[in-house]
Design a protein around this motif. Structure first.
Motif, PDB file in Angstrom:
ATOM      1  N   GLU A  71       0.945  -1.057  -0.055  1.00 23.74           N
ATOM      2  CA  GLU A  71      -0.135  -0.082  -0.243  1.00 23.74           C
ATOM      3  C   GLU A  71       0.594   1.406   0.036  1.00 23.74           C
ATOM      4  N   THR A  72       1.877   1.555  -0.233  1.00 22.81           N
ATOM      5  CA  THR A  72       3.048   2.315  -0.261  1.00 22.81           C
ATOM      6  C   THR A  72       3.978   2.388  -1.555  1.00 22.81           C
ATOM      7  N   ILE A  73       3.584   2.680  -2.616  1.00 20.24           N
ATOM      8  CA  ILE A  73       4.092   2.475  -4.002  1.00 20.24           C
ATOM      9  C   ILE A  73       6.088   3.802  -3.319  1.00 20.24           C
ATOM     10  N   ARG A  74       6.489   3.001  -3.924  1.00 23.24           N
ATOM     11  CA  ARG A  74       7.969   4.370  -3.003  1.00 23.24           C
ATOM     12  C   ARG A  74       8.257   4.647  -4.256  1.00 23.24           C
ATOM     13  N   THR A  75       9.296   5.902  -4.185  1.00 20.03           N
ATOM     14  CA  THR A  75      10.316   6.363  -5.085  1.00 20.03           C
ATOM     15  C   THR A  75      11.218   5.317  -6.014  1.00 20.03           C
ATOM     16  N   SER A  76      11.801   4.357  -5.006  1.00 17.25           N
ATOM     17  CA  SER A  76      13.165   3.481  -5.425  1.00 17.25           C
ATOM     18  C   SER A  76      11.772   2.657  -6.782  1.00 17.25           C
ATOM     19  N   GLU A  77      11.444   2.410  -5.486  1.00 23.87           N
ATOM     20  CA  GLU A  77      10.101   1.450  -6.867  1.00 23.87           C
ATOM     21  C   GLU A  77       9.696   1.299  -8.012  1.00 23.87           C
ATOM     22  N   LEU A  78       9.042   2.699  -8.393  1.00 25.69           N
ATOM     23  CA  LEU A  78       8.657   3.530  -9.665  1.00 25.69           C
ATOM     24  C   LEU A  78      10.557   3.562  -9.863  1.00 25.69           C
ATOM     25  N   LEU A  79      11.529   3.971 -10.025  1.00 22.58           N
ATOM     26  CA  LEU A  79      11.961   4.033 -11.005  1.00 22.58           C
ATOM     27  C   LEU A  79      13.163   2.653 -11.122  1.00 22.58           C
ATOM     28  N   LYS A  80      12.624   1.815 -10.424  1.00 25.23           N
ATOM     29  CA  LYS A  80      12.994   0.118 -10.848  1.00 25.23           C
ATOM     30  C   LYS A  80      12.333   0.050 -11.652  1.00 25.23           C
ATOM     31  N   ILE A  81      10.938   0.424 -11.946  1.00 29.10           N
ATOM     32  CA  ILE A  81       9.829  -0.270 -12.850  1.00 29.10           C
ATOM     33  C   ILE A  81      10.576   0.352 -14.696  1.00 29.10           C
ATOM     34  N   GLN A  82      10.532   1.744 -14.194  1.00 27.88           N
ATOM     35  CA  GLN A  82      11.054   2.265 -14.956  1.00 27.88           C
ATOM     36  C   GLN A  82      12.373   2.456 -15.702  1.00 27.88           C
ATOM     37  N   THR A  83      13.004   2.382 -15.066  1.00 24.54           N
ATOM     38  CA  THR A  83      14.424   2.160 -15.512  1.00 24.54           C
ATOM     39  C   THR A  83      14.477   0.063 -16.118  1.00 24.54           C
ATOM     40  N   ALA A  84      14.011  -0.216 -15.934  1.00 24.01           N
ATOM     41  CA  ALA A  84      13.834  -1.631 -16.016  1.00 24.01           C
ATOM     42  C   ALA A  84      12.602  -1.408 -17.840  1.00 24.01           C
ATOM     43  N   VAL A  85      11.538  -1.443 -17.399  1.00 26.08           N
ATOM     44  CA  VAL A  85      11.346  -0.305 -19.391  1.00 26.08           C
ATOM     45  C   VAL A  85      12.261   0.107 -19.715  1.00 26.08           C
ATOM     46  N   SER A  86      12.538   1.124 -19.440  1.00 26.24           N
ATOM     47  CA  SER A  86      13.599   1.985 -20.379  1.00 26.24           C
ATOM     48  C   SER A  86      15.313   0.794 -20.959  1.00 26.24           C
ATOM     49  N   THR A  87      15.522   0.129 -19.885  1.00 24.23           N
ATOM     50  CA  THR A  87      16.583  -0.651 -20.321  1.00 24.23           C
ATOM     51  C   THR A  87      17.230  -1.898 -20.618  1.00 24.23           C
ATOM     52  N   LEU A  88      15.663  -2.781 -20.627  1.00 23.11           N
ATOM     53  CA  LEU A  88      15.937  -4.458 -20.566  1.00 23.11           C
ATOM     54  C   LEU A  88      15.329  -4.765 -22.181  1.00 23.11           C
ATOM     55  N   PRO A  89      15.750  -5.824 -22.394  1.00 26.91           N
ATOM     56  CA  PRO A  89      15.594  -6.419 -23.558  1.00 26.91           C
ATOM     57  C   PRO A  89      14.755  -5.949 -24.369  1.00 26.91           C
ATOM     58  N   VAL A  90      13.526  -7.169 -23.195  1.00 26.02           N
ATOM     59  CA  VAL A  90      12.290  -7.835 -23.670  1.00 26.02           C
ATOM     60  C   VAL A  90      11.351  -6.385 -23.433  1.00 26.02           C
ATOM     61  N   PHE A  91      11.844  -4.919 -23.442  1.00 28.66           N
ATOM     62  CA  PHE A  91      10.749  -4.032 -23.366  1.00 28.66           C
ATOM     63  C   PHE A  91      11.625  -3.179 -24.510  1.00 28.66           C
ATOM     64  N   GLU A  92      12.134  -3.552 -25.200  1.00 26.43           N
ATOM     65  CA  GLU A  92      12.936  -2.926 -26.511  1.00 26.43           C
ATOM     66  C   GLU A  92      11.587  -1.850 -27.522  1.00 26.43           C
ATOM     67  N   ALA A  93      10.776  -2.619 -27.367  1.00 26.25           N
ATOM     68  CA  ALA A  93       9.695  -2.433 -28.417  1.00 26.25           C
ATOM     69  C   ALA A  93       8.856  -1.423 -27.681  1.00 26.25           C
ATOM     70  N   TYR A  94       8.188  -1.412 -26.317  1.00 28.77           N
ATOM     71  CA  TYR A  94       7.504  -1.492 -25.918  1.00 28.77           C
ATOM     72  C   TYR A  94       7.385   0.249 -25.574  1.00 28.77           C
ATOM     73  N   ASP A  95       5.922   0.885 -25.237  1.00 28.38           N
ATOM     74  CA  ASP A  95       5.669   1.828 -25.248  1.00 28.38           C
ATOM     75  C   ASP A  95       5.171   2.894 -23.717  1.00 28.38           C
ATOM     76  N   GLY A  96       6.878   3.501 -23.020  1.00 33.47           N
ATOM     77  CA  GLY A  96       6.742   3.565 -21.842  1.00 33.47           C
ATOM     78  C   GLY A  96       5.282   4.413 -21.030  1.00 33.47           C
ATOM     79  N   ASP A  97       4.827   4.466 -21.902  1.00 32.97           N
ATOM     80  CA  ASP A  97       3.137   5.403 -22.257  1.00 32.97           C
ATOM     81  C   ASP A  97       2.480   4.759 -21.167  1.00 32.97           C
ATOM     82  N   ARG A  98       2.471   3.575 -21.954  1.00 34.62           N
ATOM     83  CA  ARG A  98       1.473   2.461 -21.231  1.00 34.62           C
ATOM     84  C   ARG A  98       2.097   1.424 -19.626  1.00 34.62           C
ATOM     85  N   ILE A  99       2.889   2.335 -18.929  1.00 39.14           N
ATOM     86  CA  ILE A  99       2.541   1.906 -17.577  1.00 39.14           C
ATOM     87  C   ILE A  99       2.098   2.665 -16.733  1.00 39.14           C
TER      88      ILE A  99
END
Length: 140
Positions: free
Chosen positions: A26-54
C-alpha cells in the motif's frame, strides 16, 4: 479500459507484475517506481514497448486491487497473455522491485510467494532469482 484488460501484451504483463509487487504494501516508493522505469527503459524484453503504457497498466492493477478477487483476476490476465518462457523474467522483475527500497514487507513476501505459485517457478530457481535480487540491492 475493458479492452485493455483483454489486450495485454507480454510487456504489459511484466509491468503489471512489477506494479503489483510495488503496490502490495500500500506504499509505492520512489525507489520502486525508478526500478520499474529503469527496467522498461533498459531491458531488451521492453525494446519496442511504449513506456507511456506504464500508467495505463498501473491503473488497471490499482482497479483490480480494489476488487475482492482482483489478485486472482490479475494472475488470470498474466497467465493468458504472458508466454511461459517469460515467467522467470516476471518473477525476477518482481523481486528487483520488491528489493529496491532495501526492505521487504510481509505483504510483499506473501505476494512473491503467490507469484512463485501462479507463475509455476521452481523453488530452486526462485531461490536463485531472490538471491540475485538481494545481492544487487545490498547497501554498503
Amino acid at each position: 479500459m475493458n479492452e485493455t484488460t483483454h489486450a495485454m501484451s507480454p510487456q504489459d504483463c511484466l509491468v503489471a507484475v512489477m506494479v503489483a509487487i510495488s503496490a502490495s504494501d500500500e506504499t509505492i516508493r520512489t525507489s520502486e517506481l525508478l526500478k520499474i522505469q529503469t527496467a522498461v527503459s533498459t531491458l531488451p524484453v521492453f525494446e519496442a514497448y511504449d513506456g507511456d503504457r506504464i500508467r495505463t497498466v498501473s491503473q488497471l492493477v490499482f482497479e483490480l486491487f480494489d476488487q475482492e478477487d482482483g489478485l486472482d483476476a490479475l494472475f488470470g490476465l498474466v497467465r493468458e497473455n504472458l508466454p511461459e518462457r517469460l515467467n522467470e523474467t516476471a518473477y525476477a522483475l518482481a523481486c528487483d522491485v520488491a528489493a529496491a527500497d532495501g526492505a521487504l514487507a510481509e505483504t510483499e513476501l506473501r505476494l512473491l510467494e503467490e507469484m512463485r505459485y501462479e507463475l509455476n517457478i521452481d523453488r530452486l530457481h526462485a531461490a536463485a532469482i531472490e538471491r540475485g535480487a538481494r545481492a544487487r540491492h545490498l547497501r554498503a
